[in-house]
Enzyme design. Structure first.
Site, short mmCIF file in Angstrom:
data_model
loop_
_atom_site.label_atom_id
_atom_site.label_comp_id
_atom_site.label_asym_id
_atom_site.label_seq_id
_atom_site.Cartn_x
_atom_site.Cartn_y
_atom_site.Cartn_z
N ARG A 35 3.36 39.98 56.12
CA ARG A 35 2.14 39.51 56.79
C ARG A 35 2.48 38.76 58.06
N LEU A 38 2.52 33.03 56.80
CA LEU A 38 3.11 32.71 55.50
C LEU A 38 2.01 32.29 54.51
N GLY A 40 1.09 33.98 51.54
CA GLY A 40 0.71 35.02 50.57
C GLY A 40 -0.78 35.17 50.37
N GLY A 176 -17.57 43.13 37.29
CA GLY A 176 -16.59 42.30 36.56
C GLY A 176 -16.96 40.82 36.61
N GLU A 199 -20.87 43.68 33.81
CA GLU A 199 -19.65 43.36 33.05
C GLU A 199 -19.50 44.29 31.86
N VAL A 233 -18.96 50.40 34.46
CA VAL A 233 -19.27 51.01 35.76
C VAL A 233 -18.59 52.38 35.83
N THR A 267 -12.33 43.59 39.16
CA THR A 267 -12.00 43.98 37.79
C THR A 267 -10.51 43.78 37.52
N HIS A 441 -14.33 2.84 34.10
CA HIS A 441 -15.76 3.13 34.04
C HIS A 441 -16.40 2.83 35.39
P1 FAD Z 1 1.27 36.37 46.58
O1 FAD Z 1 0.54 35.13 46.88
O2 FAD Z 1 0.47 37.61 46.37
O3 FAD Z 1 2.28 36.59 47.78
C1 FAD Z 1 3.09 37.71 47.89
C2 FAD Z 1 3.49 37.88 49.33
O4 FAD Z 1 4.52 38.85 49.38
C3 FAD Z 1 2.38 38.42 50.23
O5 FAD Z 1 2.20 37.58 51.34
C4 FAD Z 1 2.87 39.79 50.68
O6 FAD Z 1 2.52 40.09 52.01
C5 FAD Z 1 4.37 39.63 50.55
N1 FAD Z 1 5.07 40.89 50.33
C6 FAD Z 1 4.81 41.84 49.40
N2 FAD Z 1 5.71 42.84 49.46
C7 FAD Z 1 6.56 42.51 50.45
C8 FAD Z 1 7.70 43.15 51.01
N3 FAD Z 1 8.16 44.30 50.52
N4 FAD Z 1 8.30 42.56 52.05
C9 FAD Z 1 7.86 41.38 52.57
N5 FAD Z 1 6.79 40.72 52.07
C10 FAD Z 1 6.17 41.28 51.02
N6 FAD Z 1 -4.93 31.31 41.80
C11 FAD Z 1 -5.07 30.01 41.47
O7 FAD Z 1 -4.20 29.45 40.80
N7 FAD Z 1 -6.15 29.29 41.88
C12 FAD Z 1 -7.14 29.85 42.60
O8 FAD Z 1 -8.11 29.17 42.96
C13 FAD Z 1 -7.03 31.21 42.96
N8 FAD Z 1 -7.99 31.80 43.69
C14 FAD Z 1 -7.84 33.11 44.04
C15 FAD Z 1 -8.87 33.71 44.76
C16 FAD Z 1 -8.77 35.03 45.12
C17 FAD Z 1 -9.88 35.66 45.92
C18 FAD Z 1 -7.61 35.77 44.77
C19 FAD Z 1 -7.47 37.20 45.19
C20 FAD Z 1 -6.59 35.19 44.04
C21 FAD Z 1 -6.71 33.85 43.65
N9 FAD Z 1 -5.74 33.23 42.90
C22 FAD Z 1 -5.89 31.92 42.54
C23 FAD Z 1 -4.52 33.93 42.47
C24 FAD Z 1 -3.35 33.56 43.40
O9 FAD Z 1 -3.69 33.87 44.71
C25 FAD Z 1 -2.09 34.29 42.98
O10 FAD Z 1 -1.83 34.05 41.62
C26 FAD Z 1 -0.91 33.83 43.79
O11 FAD Z 1 -1.13 34.02 45.16
C27 FAD Z 1 0.36 34.58 43.37
O12 FAD Z 1 1.43 34.13 44.14
P2 FAD Z 1 2.70 35.04 44.40
O13 FAD Z 1 3.64 34.19 45.18
O14 FAD Z 1 3.17 35.65 43.16
O15 FAD Z 1 2.19 36.25 45.30
P1 NAI Z 2 -10.43 39.13 35.78
O1 NAI Z 2 -9.40 39.76 34.95
O2 NAI Z 2 -10.61 37.66 35.80
O3 NAI Z 2 -11.87 39.75 35.39
C1 NAI Z 2 -12.14 41.11 35.44
C2 NAI Z 2 -13.44 41.40 34.70
O4 NAI Z 2 -13.84 42.72 34.98
C3 NAI Z 2 -13.29 41.29 33.19
O5 NAI Z 2 -14.34 40.49 32.69
C4 NAI Z 2 -13.40 42.74 32.73
O6 NAI Z 2 -13.95 42.86 31.43
C5 NAI Z 2 -14.31 43.33 33.79
N1 NAI Z 2 -14.23 44.80 33.94
C6 NAI Z 2 -13.10 45.56 33.97
N2 NAI Z 2 -13.43 46.87 34.15
C7 NAI Z 2 -14.79 46.93 34.27
C8 NAI Z 2 -15.73 47.99 34.48
N3 NAI Z 2 -15.35 49.27 34.62
N4 NAI Z 2 -17.04 47.70 34.55
C9 NAI Z 2 -17.46 46.41 34.41
N5 NAI Z 2 -16.61 45.37 34.21
C10 NAI Z 2 -15.30 45.62 34.14
O7 NAI Z 2 -10.17 39.71 37.25
P2 NAI Z 2 -10.58 39.19 38.69
O8 NAI Z 2 -11.83 38.39 38.65
O9 NAI Z 2 -10.54 40.40 39.54
O10 NAI Z 2 -9.42 38.22 39.09
C11 NAI Z 2 -8.06 38.69 39.18
C12 NAI Z 2 -7.08 37.57 38.99
O11 NAI Z 2 -7.10 36.68 40.08
C13 NAI Z 2 -7.39 36.75 37.77
O12 NAI Z 2 -6.60 37.22 36.71
C14 NAI Z 2 -7.01 35.36 38.13
O13 NAI Z 2 -5.81 35.05 37.51
C15 NAI Z 2 -6.83 35.37 39.64
N6 NAI Z 2 -7.79 34.44 40.22
C16 NAI Z 2 -7.75 33.12 39.86
C17 NAI Z 2 -8.67 32.22 40.34
C18 NAI Z 2 -8.62 30.82 39.88
O14 NAI Z 2 -7.64 30.43 39.29
N7 NAI Z 2 -9.66 30.03 40.12
C19 NAI Z 2 -9.71 32.62 41.30
C20 NAI Z 2 -9.67 34.03 41.59
C21 NAI Z 2 -8.73 34.88 41.09
#
Ligand code: FAD
Ligand code: NAI
Length: 462
Positions: A35, A38, A40, A176, A199, A233, A267, A441
């Protein structure tokens, strides 16, 4: 050819934390990131941007729903969506630049580009091959696809597209009822979208405490969410500005169609390993497409490690960070450890939902006798004062030893409150230990203490 003690691939919370810890422990460290920035998924298109939008939209909700009652009168703010996206972007920028600063401070080389691993000890980026005694793969995850659903990131979007829609949609259909769907659904519901969640299962947020699930769903309905439960779905059909979502109800197999301006596909996510060359390298994978590692985060190939979303376990930033630190410690000859039994989960909706450790279901399955201490935020003076009396704290403790085994919270600042229980669990504390600790408190944390008291002779304010 440059050579390092360790090269980390990916700069998400797993990779950048591993890099910083490796450098702090005296290892010559580089981190490859494809990317432009930095941090991720978490900093760029995950945790941080979603929390910025949750914060902004929550402010609007407060203004619309609670200000008048507190004597704050006047017109509610209107939504300048473009500015809200600017605010979100500036939050991303300060955080990603912060990691850049930490890399410089710790003398970590950022190798820009996409990496492959041609053999153990070698990382290729573009035409250059770098040598490393050890490699840590921290390449994270990407949204899982759904058969029949074609994502264009405009009308049919994943979380990435949902974080930068052109405008607030009138009708948002979320596929989902998991963490992403409910967090981003909350953002748009507060901004005025009609949000319908489809869902597959009969309960939202699978795996969570059933009482929390029910309370949470009731609260979301009150906030305007519509739910179609037990619905699989089948597919989407999209034009440039609209979409149709077809689903089948599991109870009678009947098929239905729902219209949307935007469809959010949430999902689940899957490990991202594309282009790394793991097949050729001979790295063993799990059946679910994760990189298989041992208890020291080493893969089947010596000197190649993996952490974060790309391996087994909850896909959470803090889980990735902990593994990053622990793997770095292993590489530096120290003892790296992650306690997988105490990894909190938080959903940043309003109210927040948080959990750690065992659930009643997992304890029943394990045949372990337990007791439940529950306390409603209705009995917490601070919560009531800020319209946050709905929700509760539930603590699960061993029936005989009173040791805390898990906690489930839905209510104000649940995501912060849970950590008191995490620390207690790390120290092997009993519910009584928590109950005997003086809590200031008026704080929400008194509700945690009251739930701990409820594991013994009883809560006071209930
Ligand atoms: P990533 O953060 O996915 O980073 C991997 C990096 O590796 C990326 O920047 C990618 O570009 C790079 N990369 C991949 N392949 C290569 C390659 N071959 N060469 C060079 N670079 C490469 N988790 C929480 O705990 N709290 C939250 O509130 C939360 N909110 C989220 C909201 C959303 C919308 C999403 C999608 C996820 C959320 N998550 C949350 C989940 C969290 O983002 C991930 O669990 C976390 O980022 C994982 O960290 P990681 O270091 O394993 O990988
Ligand atoms: P999720 O695994 O939390 O939820 C997916 C949902 O989709 C489930 O309820 C499942 O039953 C449903 N589903 C699957 N197939 C379906 C279908 N065909 N039709 C209808 N429903 C269906 O996945 P989500 O929300 O995409 O998040 C992915 C990951 O990102 C999570 O596992 C979480 O760890 C991480 N994340 C964490 C956050 C946090 O910590 N606050 C915030 C956002 C993401």
């Amino acid at each position: 050819m440059s050579s390092y003690d360790v090269i980390i691939i990916g700069s998400g919370p797993g990779g950048y934390v591993a890099a910083i810890r490796c450098a702090q422990l005296g290892l010559k460290t580089a981190c490859v990131e494809g990317r432009d920035t930095l941090g991720g998924t978490c900093l760029n298109v995950g945790c941080i941007p979603s929390k910025a939008l949750l914060h902004a939209s929550h402010m609007l909700h407060e203004a619309e729903h609670n200000f008048a009652e507190m004597g704050l009168k006047g017109k509610s703010p209107s939504v300048d969506w473009k500015q809200m996206l600017n605010y979100k972007q500036s939050t991303i920028d300060t955080n990603t630049k912060g990691i850049e600063f930490l890399f410089k401070k710790n003398k970590i080389d950022w190798i820009k580009g996409w990496a492959t691993v041609p053999e153990a000890g070698k990382v290729k980026v573009g035409d250059e091959v770098h040598e490393a005694k050890n490699i840590i793969i921290a390449t994270g995850s990407e949204p899982a696809s759904l058969p029949g659903v074609e994502v264009d990131e405009k009308v049919v979007v994943t979380s990435t597209g949902a974080l930068e829609l052109g405008k607030v949609p009138k009708k948002l259909v979320v596929i989902g009822a998991g963490v992403i769907g409910l967090e981003l659904g909350s953002v748009y519901a507060r901004l005025g979208s009609e949000v319908t969640v489809v869902e597959f299962l009969d309960a939202i947020t699978p795996g969570m405490d059933p009482e929390v699930q029910k309370t949470f769903q009731r609260m979301l309905k009150k906030q305007g969410f519509k739910f179609i439960m037990g619905a699989a779905v089948q597919g989407t059909e999209a034009s440039k500005t609209k979409a149709k979502v077809t689903y089948k109800l599991r109870k009678d197999d009947s098929e239905h169609v729902i219209d949307a301006d935007v469809v959010l596909v949430s999902t689940g996510r899957k490990p991202f390993v594309d282009g790394l060359g793991l097949d050729k390298l001979g790295v063993e994978m799990t059946k679910r497409g994760q990189i298989a590692v041992n208890d020291q985060w080493e893969t089947s190939v010596k000197g190649v490690y993996a952490i974060g979303d790309v391996i087994e376990g909850p896909m959470l930033a803090h889980k990735a960070e902990d593994e990053g630190m622990a793997a770095a410690e292993v590489l530096a000859g120290k003892h790296g450890h992650v306690n997988y039994g105490v990894i909190p989960g938080v959903i940043y909706t309003h109210p927040e939902v948080a959990n750690v450790g065992e659930t009643e279901a997992s304890l029943k399955e394990a045949g372990r006798a337990y007791k439940v201490g529950k306390f409603s935020f209705m009995g917490n003076a601070r919560a009531k004062a800020v319209f946050a009396g709905d929700g509760f704290v539930k603590i699960l403790a061993d029936k005989d030893t009173d040791r805390i085994l898990g906690a489930h919270i839905i209510g104000p600042s649940a995501g912060d409150l849970i950590h008191e229980v995490c620390v207690a669990m790390e120290f092997g504390a009993s519910a009584q230990d928590l109950a005997m600790t003086c809590h200031a408190h008026p704080t929400y944390s008194e509700a945690v203490r009251e739930a701990a008291l409820a594991c013994g002779d009883g809560a006071i304010h209930m």
